[in-house]
Write a protein that holds these residues in place. Structure first.
Motif, short mmCIF file in Angstrom:
data_model
loop_
_atom_site.label_atom_id
_atom_site.label_comp_id
_atom_site.label_asym_id
_atom_site.label_seq_id
_atom_site.Cartn_x
_atom_site.Cartn_y
_atom_site.Cartn_z
N GLY A 54 12.55 136.01 22.14
CA GLY A 54 12.25 136.88 23.24
C GLY A 54 12.11 138.75 23.48
O GLY A 54 12.64 139.12 22.72
N ILE A 55 10.89 138.40 23.82
CA ILE A 55 10.50 140.43 23.96
C ILE A 55 12.31 140.67 24.71
O ILE A 55 13.17 141.01 25.52
CB ILE A 55 10.29 140.34 25.12
CG1 ILE A 55 8.69 140.69 24.48
CG2 ILE A 55 9.82 142.08 25.28
CD1 ILE A 55 7.23 140.58 25.46
N SER A 56 12.96 141.45 23.66
CA SER A 56 14.62 142.30 24.36
C SER A 56 13.99 143.71 24.59
O SER A 56 14.89 144.29 26.00
CB SER A 56 15.44 142.50 22.69
OG SER A 56 14.14 143.24 21.87
N SER A 57 12.73 144.25 24.43
CA SER A 57 12.63 145.86 25.12
C SER A 57 11.35 145.67 25.74
O SER A 57 10.05 145.77 25.64
CB SER A 57 12.36 146.82 24.28
OG SER A 57 12.13 148.13 24.50
N PRO A 58 11.56 144.84 27.54
CA PRO A 58 10.19 144.23 28.30
C PRO A 58 9.42 146.05 28.42
O PRO A 58 7.96 146.46 28.80
CB PRO A 58 10.53 143.81 29.12
CG PRO A 58 11.79 143.21 29.13
CD PRO A 58 12.29 144.10 27.75
N VAL A 59 10.10 147.17 28.41
CA VAL A 59 9.79 148.13 29.36
C VAL A 59 8.74 149.32 28.42
O VAL A 59 7.95 149.38 28.13
CB VAL A 59 10.79 149.04 29.59
CG1 VAL A 59 10.55 150.88 29.64
CG2 VAL A 59 11.35 148.75 31.03
#
Length: 343
Positions: A54-59
């Motif tokens: 799943g997304i590890s870097s939402p920013v």
């Protein structure tokens, strides 16, 4: 607050992807955010997942989303600060907020990183024994986002100019920080700091007085919200967003509806009693026609205390399923709850 029409409707996703080919999963998440804006939803939130698919870097993903949308608010729910350097995170958040035109809503939490003993030598090889994973980490982030000094030097050095505060400074971003509270104690702390509150489908089973039980998730969530607002400077006007798993089936095919019901049924046993050493309470997933869901939500003590929601999408569904769910949320369930699409 009880009985107020729903004012803001958003969604939350994990951004699932295939480890062997991660780009399509990230791209489909961006497309969902674009769809959310087209449907008039108010916000899109990304979960933060380390060492998972799943997304590890939402920013980083929200930076991309900021260039493909113009109105929908973008949030993280939540970023665990145990993995982060607040100074550097403040720079990244401020940059994305500037790129988005002031639409970023950072949600954060504290505590040791998940699987701490397994990751600490890689995450903090020189400082693992002295890292502070308390609320102080949030305070450091807020200090930086408010534009307060993070350096003792300001001025010219050769041809370069240095500032005492994080650059770029994103005015107003500190007021859009949310705290993901699992306990009444954390909710109360967030209220004392004047933060916004994210309350999800997982809570600790310990009440305001340290008691355990009865095991009523909705009652515990309402207790959390009330404790937050009781100490917040804005009182009953303090912002709280609820994040239950809610899956309308109005536009679903029979096969989709069957899979949704099976998903919820498989997760139901964990909602019957507290789970694990943390005594965690899980809310049942809500699946069904919008008319039925609206009645169940109106009877939910936690939902009656809020006028903002970011309903969570189930982790393992296909992109086409998410399109159907978001469409039904915006066109069927939301209006039944008094919400108006933002176009």
């Amino acid at each position: 607050m009880d009985g107020r029409p729903l004012r803001r409707l958003g969604f939350l996703t994990i951004g699932l992807f295939d480890e062997a080919d991660p780009r399509p999963g990230h791209e489909s998440t961006l497309r969902l955010i674009e769809l959310g804006e087209e449907l008039g939803l108010d916000s899109a939130w990304l979960r933060h997942r380390h060492l998972q698919h799943g997304i590890s870097s939402p920013v980083a993903v929200l930076a991309a989303a900021s260039q493909r949308t113009s109105r929908i608010e973008l949030g993280t729910a939540v970023t665990p600060l145990g993995f982060e350097n607040p100074f550097r995170l403040a720079e990244d958040l401020s940059t994305v907020d500037v790129l988005s035109g002031g639409r970023l809503n950072p949600g954060v939490s504290v505590g040791p990183p998940t699987h701490w003993d397994d990751v600490k030598e890689h995450l903090y090889p020189d400082s693992a024994d002295v890292e502070d994973f308390s609320y102080a980490r949030v305070e450091r982030l807020l200090h930086a986002l408010r534009g307060e000094p993070v350096s003792g030097f300001e001025g010219q050095q050769g041809i370069e100019t240095y500032s005492r505060r994080i650059q770029p400074h994103a005015a107003g971003l500190a007021d859009r920080v949310w705290y993901g509270a699992g306990s009444v104690r954390s909710a109360r702390w967030a209220g004392e700091q004047g933060l916004n509150l994210l309350t999800s489908s997982v809570l600790t089973g310990v009440g305001a007085d340290g008691d355990e039980g009865p095991w009523d998730f909705a009652a515990r969530q309402r207790e959390q919200v009330d404790a937050f607002r009781a100490v917040h400077p804005d009182g009953d006007r303090a912002r709280v967003s609820q994040g239950l798993v809610v899956v309308p089936t109005d536009g679903a095919s029979p096969e989709q509806a069957r899979r949704y019901e099976e998903y919820a049924a498989a997760r139901l046993p964990r909602t019957r009693e507290p789970q694990g050493p943390g005594r965690l309470l899980f809310a049942p997933d809500l699946v069904g026609p919008s008319e039925v869901l609206a009645e169940r939500l109106r009877a939910h003590a936690g939902f009656r205390a809020v006028d903002e929601v970011a309903f969570a999408l189930p982790f393992t569904f296909a992109y086409e399923d998410y399109v159907q769910i978001l469409t039904d949320l915006a066109t069927r369930l939301g209006p039944l709850l008094g919400w108006t699409p933002h176009h």
